[in-house]
Design an enzyme around this catalytic site. Structure first.
Site, PDB file in Angstrom:
ATOM      1  N   CYS A  10      13.465  10.521   7.296  1.00 24.84           N
ATOM      2  CA  CYS A  10      13.539   9.980   8.649  1.00 24.84           C
ATOM      3  C   CYS A  10      14.959  10.057   9.196  1.00 24.84           C
ATOM      4  O   CYS A  10      15.152  10.053  10.404  1.00 24.84           O
ATOM      5  CB  CYS A  10      13.037   8.546   8.660  1.00 24.84           C
ATOM      6  SG  CYS A  10      13.855   7.528   7.436  1.00 24.84           S
TER       7      CYS A  10
ATOM      8  N   GLY B  56       2.850   3.542  13.820  1.00 25.36           N
ATOM      9  CA  GLY B  56       3.630   2.308  14.021  1.00 25.36           C
ATOM     10  C   GLY B  56       3.240   1.576  15.295  1.00 25.36           C
ATOM     11  O   GLY B  56       3.154   0.345  15.330  1.00 25.36           O
TER      12      GLY B  56
ATOM     13  N   GLU C  41       9.736   0.770  10.644  1.00 24.32           N
ATOM     14  CA  GLU C  41      10.740   1.816  10.383  1.00 24.32           C
ATOM     15  C   GLU C  41      10.038   3.138  10.643  1.00 24.32           C
ATOM     16  O   GLU C  41       9.164   3.543   9.863  1.00 24.32           O
ATOM     17  CB  GLU C  41      11.217   1.750   8.922  1.00 24.32           C
ATOM     18  CG  GLU C  41      11.943   0.471   8.550  1.00 24.32           C
ATOM     19  CD  GLU C  41      13.348   0.379   9.134  1.00 24.32           C
ATOM     20  OE1 GLU C  41      13.788   1.304   9.833  1.00 24.32           O
ATOM     21  OE2 GLU C  41      13.992  -0.650   8.886  1.00 24.32           O
TER      22      GLU C  41
ATOM     23  N   GLY D  94       6.683   4.573   8.535  1.00 25.88           N
ATOM     24  CA  GLY D  94       5.831   5.739   8.714  1.00 25.88           C
ATOM     25  C   GLY D  94       6.060   6.340  10.081  1.00 25.88           C
ATOM     26  O   GLY D  94       7.129   6.165  10.678  1.00 25.88           O
ATOM     27  N   SER D  95       5.048   7.008  10.587  1.00 24.25           N
ATOM     28  CA  SER D  95       5.208   7.725  11.854  1.00 24.25           C
ATOM     29  C   SER D  95       5.211   6.746  13.038  1.00 24.25           C
ATOM     30  O   SER D  95       4.620   5.666  12.979  1.00 24.25           O
ATOM     31  CB  SER D  95       4.052   8.712  12.013  1.00 24.25           C
ATOM     32  OG  SER D  95       2.826   8.011  11.999  1.00 24.25           O
TER      33      SER D  95
ATOM     34  N   LYS E  26       0.845  -1.195   0.000  1.00 29.48           N
ATOM     35  CA  LYS E  26       0.000   0.000   0.000  1.00 29.48           C
ATOM     36  C   LYS E  26       0.877   1.240   0.000  1.00 29.48           C
ATOM     37  O   LYS E  26       1.567   1.535   0.971  1.00 29.48           O
ATOM     38  CB  LYS E  26      -0.908   0.025   1.231  1.00 29.48           C
ATOM     39  CG  LYS E  26      -2.051   1.001   1.020  1.00 29.48           C
ATOM     40  CD  LYS E  26      -2.669   1.508   2.300  1.00 29.48           C
ATOM     41  CE  LYS E  26      -1.908   2.627   2.935  1.00 29.48           C
ATOM     42  NZ  LYS E  26      -1.867   3.876   2.138  1.00 29.48           N
TER      43      LYS E  26
HETATM   44  P1  NAD Z   1       2.066   7.835   8.403  1.00 27.05           P
HETATM   45  O1  NAD Z   1       2.360   7.028   9.606  1.00 27.05           O
HETATM   46  O2  NAD Z   1       0.995   8.853   8.492  1.00 27.05           O
HETATM   47  O3  NAD Z   1       1.668   6.917   7.166  1.00 27.05           O
HETATM   48  C1  NAD Z   1       2.528   5.914   6.689  1.00 27.05           C
HETATM   49  C2  NAD Z   1       1.693   4.902   5.907  1.00 27.05           C
HETATM   50  O4  NAD Z   1       0.826   4.239   6.826  1.00 27.05           O
HETATM   51  C3  NAD Z   1       0.810   5.497   4.826  1.00 27.05           C
HETATM   52  O5  NAD Z   1       0.779   4.626   3.715  1.00 27.05           O
HETATM   53  C4  NAD Z   1      -0.551   5.535   5.500  1.00 27.05           C
HETATM   54  O6  NAD Z   1      -1.622   5.459   4.585  1.00 27.05           O
HETATM   55  C5  NAD Z   1      -0.501   4.279   6.343  1.00 27.05           C
HETATM   56  N1  NAD Z   1      -1.393   4.303   7.512  1.00 27.05           N
HETATM   57  C6  NAD Z   1      -1.862   5.364   8.192  1.00 27.05           C
HETATM   58  N2  NAD Z   1      -2.698   4.966   9.171  1.00 27.05           N
HETATM   59  C7  NAD Z   1      -2.756   3.620   9.112  1.00 27.05           C
HETATM   60  C8  NAD Z   1      -3.437   2.627   9.852  1.00 27.05           C
HETATM   61  N3  NAD Z   1      -4.237   2.942  10.895  1.00 27.05           N
HETATM   62  N4  NAD Z   1      -3.256   1.333   9.520  1.00 27.05           N
HETATM   63  C9  NAD Z   1      -2.439   0.987   8.512  1.00 27.05           C
HETATM   64  N5  NAD Z   1      -1.786   1.873   7.749  1.00 27.05           N
HETATM   65  C10 NAD Z   1      -1.919   3.192   8.061  1.00 27.05           C
HETATM   66  O7  NAD Z   1       3.476   8.476   7.988  1.00 27.05           O
HETATM   67  P2  NAD Z   1       3.776   9.486   6.791  1.00 27.05           P
HETATM   68  O8  NAD Z   1       3.360  10.848   7.264  1.00 27.05           O
HETATM   69  O9  NAD Z   1       3.281   8.955   5.497  1.00 27.05           O
HETATM   70  O10 NAD Z   1       5.380   9.396   6.729  1.00 27.05           O
HETATM   71  C11 NAD Z   1       6.209  10.168   7.516  1.00 27.05           C
HETATM   72  C12 NAD Z   1       6.781   9.349   8.671  1.00 27.05           C
HETATM   73  O11 NAD Z   1       7.460   8.203   8.187  1.00 27.05           O
HETATM   74  C13 NAD Z   1       7.819  10.110   9.459  1.00 27.05           C
HETATM   75  O12 NAD Z   1       7.608   9.929  10.835  1.00 27.05           O
HETATM   76  C14 NAD Z   1       9.128   9.454   9.060  1.00 27.05           C
HETATM   77  O13 NAD Z   1      10.162   9.549   9.983  1.00 27.05           O
HETATM   78  C15 NAD Z   1       8.711   8.059   8.837  1.00 27.05           C
HETATM   79  N6  NAD Z   1       9.686   7.365   7.991  1.00 27.05           N
HETATM   80  C16 NAD Z   1      10.529   6.422   8.554  1.00 27.05           C
HETATM   81  C17 NAD Z   1      11.483   5.792   7.788  1.00 27.05           C
HETATM   82  C18 NAD Z   1      12.420   4.760   8.368  1.00 27.05           C
HETATM   83  O14 NAD Z   1      12.952   3.984   7.605  1.00 27.05           O
HETATM   84  N7  NAD Z   1      12.609   4.715   9.659  1.00 27.05           N
HETATM   85  C19 NAD Z   1      11.596   6.091   6.445  1.00 27.05           C
HETATM   86  C20 NAD Z   1      10.740   7.042   5.908  1.00 27.05           C
HETATM   87  C21 NAD Z   1       9.772   7.667   6.703  1.00 27.05           C
END
Ligand code: NAD
Length: 453
Positions: A262, A211, A228, A206-207, A153
C-alpha cells in the site's frame, strides 16, 4: 467449506483450509465476548508478561513462519524474516503498554474527577493478503494489550501464518477464546464482524472499495472503525538531491513485495532539469533488480499473489503504454511479472491515478516545487511518500504540503512500529502503531466523585 491455498511461486497446493461459515463465526464471536471480561481483569503486569511470552515464541519460530510465508505468499525469504520479526517487535512494544495505560485526574470543583480507558470488548480485525503477518499484529497486539478479545480474519489467499501465530500465542498462555484467527470469506466472516453487535470495533486493512462498504456497514451500529486502504504514493526527486542514491533506492521503494504494498512509491516525480540523467541512473538499477525464487537469499522480488492479480497488473501495460524499460522475471509456472517502468507519462493517466498493486513504476517530470506538490496531491489517495533533496527548508515545506500520512525524506521508510501509520483522504481513517495505538482500542470513561465543598 474447504479452500485450497495455492503457492504463487509454482502454483502447487500448499494446504487445504476449512473456512468458517456464518454459524461458526457467530460461535467464535460469542466465545470471544464471554472470555473478554476475564482477560480485561488479568493484572496489567500479567497481561504484559503473556504478550512478552508470545513475542518470544514468535521470535523462536521466526524461520518457520518466514518459510511458511515464502510458500504461501511468495515473499522473499529476507522480507519474510523481517515480517515475522516485526510481529515479535510489535508484540514486545505493546507488552509495555498494559502497565502504562492510565487515565487522568482532572481538577474540578466539588469532587474528584477521574478518566478510565476501558476496553471496547471484542475487536474484529480484517487482514489483506499482501502483508499477512505484520498487518495482523498491528491490530491484535495493541487490541489485546488494551484488554480486548480479538477475532481476526486473514485473507482467503494467505491464512497460514496468522493461523500459526495464533497457535504460538496460545502456547505462550494467551487464552484461546481471547485471540481467535478465523479463516473464511470476506463476505461471510469479515462481514459478520461488521453486523454482529458484540463486535465493538472493526479494524480493516484492504482495498478502498471494500473499506467504504465496511464503513457504511459499521455506521448502522455506530461501530468504531479503523481503515487502512489503498495508496498511490509519490517519490519526489528534486534536482539538488543525491541522484545516485535516489536512483539506486527507487526500485526497492516500488518493487518490494512485487509492488503489492500500500506504501509503494508507484509514481516517481523527477525535476525536469535532471530527468534524462536520472532515467539513465534508474535503468541499470531496475534491470539488476533480482526477480526469482523467493526462497533464494539473493532474490529481491518474488511473484504476484495470484493469476487474477497478474492479469489486473498486465491490464495497465497495453500496446499504448509508454514502457521505457523492464527488468526480467522467470518464465513458466508461477505468477511472475517483470519490474516495469512507464516514462514519461502524464499525471492524469490511468496508471498514475489507480493503485496498480504490482511492479509498475510511472515516471512523471515536473518543472518546479509547486508543480511537484500539485502532482503529488492529485490522486484520491494519501498514504505514504518520499522526498529527495539536500535543501532542508524545501524538505520541510514539501513534507508539510503533501497530503499524506507518512512521509520520509532521503529514505523510503513508511511503517515503523514506534510511530503512527495511516492515511489521508481515501487511504484510510484513524491511525495504527506508535505510542497512541491503545487509545484506538479503548473507550474513554469519565467518573466524578462528589466530596463536598
Ligand atoms: P480486499 O479489500 O479485497 O480484502 C481485504 C480483506 O477484506 C480480506 O481479508 C477480504 O477477505 C476481506 N473482505 C472482502 N470483502 C469483504 C466484505 N464485504 N466484508 C468484510 N470483509 C471483506 O483487499 P486485498 O486485495 O486483500 O488487499 C489489497 C488492498 O489492501 C490494496 O488496496 C492495498 O493498498 C490495501 N492495503 C492497505 C494497507 C494500509 O495500511 N493502508 C496495507 C496493506 C494493504
Amino acid at each position: 467449506m474447504s479452500h485450497q491455498v495455492v503457492s504463487p511461486v509454482d502454483e502447487s497446493v500448499v494446504a487445504t483450509i476449512e473456512e468458517l461459515d456464518l454459524a461458526a463465526a457467530d460461535a467464535a464471536i460469542e466465545a470471544a465476548a464471554a472470555a473478554q471480561p476475564a482477560w480485561a481483569a488479568v493484572a496489567p503486569a500479567d497481561r504484559a508478561r503473556l504478550l512478552r511470552r508470545a513475542a518470544e515464541a514468535i521470535d523462536a519460530a521466526n524461520e518457520e513462519l518466514a518459510r511458511l510465508e515464502v510458500r504461501n505468499a511468495g515473499h522473499t525469504i529476507t522480507n519474510a524474516r523481517w515480517e515475522a520479526g516485526n510481529v515479535r517487535d510489535v508484540l514486545s512494544y505493546y507488552a509495555g503498554a498494559p502497565e502504562r495505560h492510565f487515565g487522568r485526574q482532572i481538577p474540578v470543583p466539588g469532587g474528584v474527577d477521574i478518566t478510565f480507558l476501558e476496553p471496547l470488548g471484542v475487536v474484529g480485525i480484517i487482514v489483506p493478503w499482501n502483508f499477512p503477518m505484520p498487518i495482523a499484529s498491528w491490530g491484535f497486539a495493541p487490541a489485546l494489550a488494551a484488554g480486548n478479545a480479538v477475532v481476526l480474519k486473514p485473507a482467503e489467499l494467505t491464512p497460514l501464518t496468522a493461523m500459526r501465530i495464533a497457535e504460538l500465542c496460545h502456547e505462550a498462555g494467551i487464552p484461546k477464546d481471547v485471540f481467535q484467527v478465523l479463516p473464511g470469506k470476506g463476505s461471510v466472516v469479515g462481514w459478520r464482524f461488521v453486523t454482529h453487535e458484540k463486535v465493538r470495533k472493526v479494524c480493516f486493512t484492504g482495498s478502498t472499495e471494500v473499506g467504504k462498504k465496511i464503513m457504511a456497514g459499521c455506521a448502522e451500529q455506530v461501530k468504531r472503525v479503523t481503515l487502512e486502504l489503498g495508496g498511490k504514493s509519490a517519490n519526489v526527486v528534486f534536482a539538488d538531491a543525491d541522484l545516485e542514491e535516489a536512483a539506486a533506492s527507487a526500485p526497492g521503494s516500488v518493487f518490494d513485495n512485487a509492488g503489492q504494498d500500500c506504501c509503494a512509491r508507484s509514481r516517481l516525480l523527477v525535476e525536469a532539469s535532471v530527468y534524462e540523467r536520472f532515467l539513465s541512473l534508474l535503468e541499470p538499477a531496475v534491470k539488476s533488480f533480482k526477480v526469482g525464487d523467493p526462497a533464494a537469499e539473493s532474490s529481491q522480488m518474488g511473484p504476484l499473489i495470484s493469476d487474477e492479480q497478474r492479469r489486473q497488473v498486465a491490464s495497465y501495460i497495453g500496446p499504448e503504454a509508454p514502457v521505457a524499460f523492464q527488468g526480467s522475471a522467470p518464465e513458466g509456472k508461477g505468477f511472475w511479472f517483470p519490474p516495469t517502468v512507464l516514462a514519461p507519462i502524464g499525471p492524469g493517466e490511468r496508471a498514475c491515478q489507480e493503485e496498480i498493486f504490482g511492479p509498475v513504476l510511472s515516471v512523471i517530470p515536473f518543472s518546479d516545487e509547486a508543480e511537484a506538490i500539485a502532482i503529488a496531491n492529485d490522486t484520491p489517495y494519501g498514504l505514504s511518500g518520499s522526498i529527495w533533496t539536500r535543501d532542508l527548508g524545501r524538505a520541510f515545506r514539501v513534507a508539510r504540503a503533501i497530503e499524506t500520512g507518512t512521509l520520509s525524506v532521503n529514505s523510503h521508510s513508511s511503517v515503523r512500529y514506534w510511530t503512527p501509520f495511516g492515511g489521508f483522504k481515501q487511504s484510510g481513517l484513524g491511525r495504527e502503531l506508535g505510542p497512541d495505538a491503545l487509545e484506538h482500542f479503548s473507550e474513554l470513561k469519565n467518573v466524578f466523585i462528589r466530596t463536598g465543598e
